[in-house]
Design a protein around this motif. Structure first.
Motif, PDB file in Angstrom:
ATOM      1  N   SER A 268     -11.014  25.956   9.306  1.00  0.00           N
ATOM      2  CA  SER A 268      -9.639  26.255   8.907  1.00  0.00           C
ATOM      3  C   SER A 268      -9.480  27.725   8.536  1.00  0.00           C
ATOM      4  O   SER A 268     -10.385  28.337   7.958  1.00  0.00           O
TER       5      SER A 268
ATOM      6  N   GLU B 105      -9.724  28.426   4.699  1.00  0.00           N
ATOM      7  CA  GLU B 105     -11.099  28.396   4.188  1.00  0.00           C
ATOM      8  C   GLU B 105     -11.917  29.584   4.682  1.00  0.00           C
ATOM      9  O   GLU B 105     -12.735  30.125   3.929  1.00  0.00           O
TER      10      GLU B 105
ATOM     11  N   LYS C  34      -7.738  22.957   5.176  1.00  0.00           N
ATOM     12  CA  LYS C  34      -8.606  21.773   5.121  1.00  0.00           C
ATOM     13  C   LYS C  34      -7.825  20.497   5.358  1.00  0.00           C
ATOM     14  O   LYS C  34      -8.301  19.584   6.047  1.00  0.00           O
TER      15      LYS C  34
ATOM     16  N   ASP D  68      -8.787  17.840   8.189  1.00  0.00           N
ATOM     17  CA  ASP D  68      -9.029  16.420   7.910  1.00  0.00           C
ATOM     18  C   ASP D  68      -8.148  15.542   8.795  1.00  0.00           C
ATOM     19  O   ASP D  68      -8.608  14.524   9.321  1.00  0.00           O
TER      20      ASP D  68
END
Length: 125
Positions: free
Chosen positions: A40, A43, A22, A26
């Motif tokens: 990702s 994730e 993550k 970002d």
């Protein structure tokens, strides 16, 4: 215990074009708001209830069973000291060699994928 890992010859397209985690997603979005990617690796693995594969399992177990990732590169579980530097570990096969190296965690393309594993504890009777 026992480890079970993803072992398709090449990673399915649905798990490609991803960044490492993550934080990397970002950063990518902050620097390129129009970036198109599938999310990702960390994730995606967590959503399945698994973790990314250990680099040593990738090199010493998976790649000993066959020739995997000749066309895809797989994000692998990365130690926190490496990850804190902005990098993550990625592996692939180049001819007869299995290559593990550090790459920018926010790099993504159609060949970036990931390998996952699940540890199941051995139960004593």
């Amino acid at each position: 215990g026992y480890y079970f890992g993803t072992c398709s010859v090449e990673t399915p397209e649905s798990a490609r074009n991803c960044v490492y985690d993550k934080e990397a997603a970002d950063l990518l979005i902050a620097n390129n708001p129009n970036a198109v990617f599938n999310g990702s690796a960390v994730e995606m693995a967590e959503a399945m209830g698994i973790t990314l594969m250990l680099p040593e399992h990738y090199r010493d177990i998976l790649q000993e069973k066959g020739k995997f990732d000749k066309e895809t590169w797989s994000w692998l579980l990365t130690q926190s000291d490496v990850r804190s530097s902005g990098y993550a570990v990625i592996g692939y096969r180049f001819g007869h060699d299995v290559v593990l190296y550090r790459d920018r965690a926010n790099n993504r393309n159609d060949h970036r994928a990931w390998r996952g594993s699940l540890r199941v504890e051995k139960v004593s009777a």
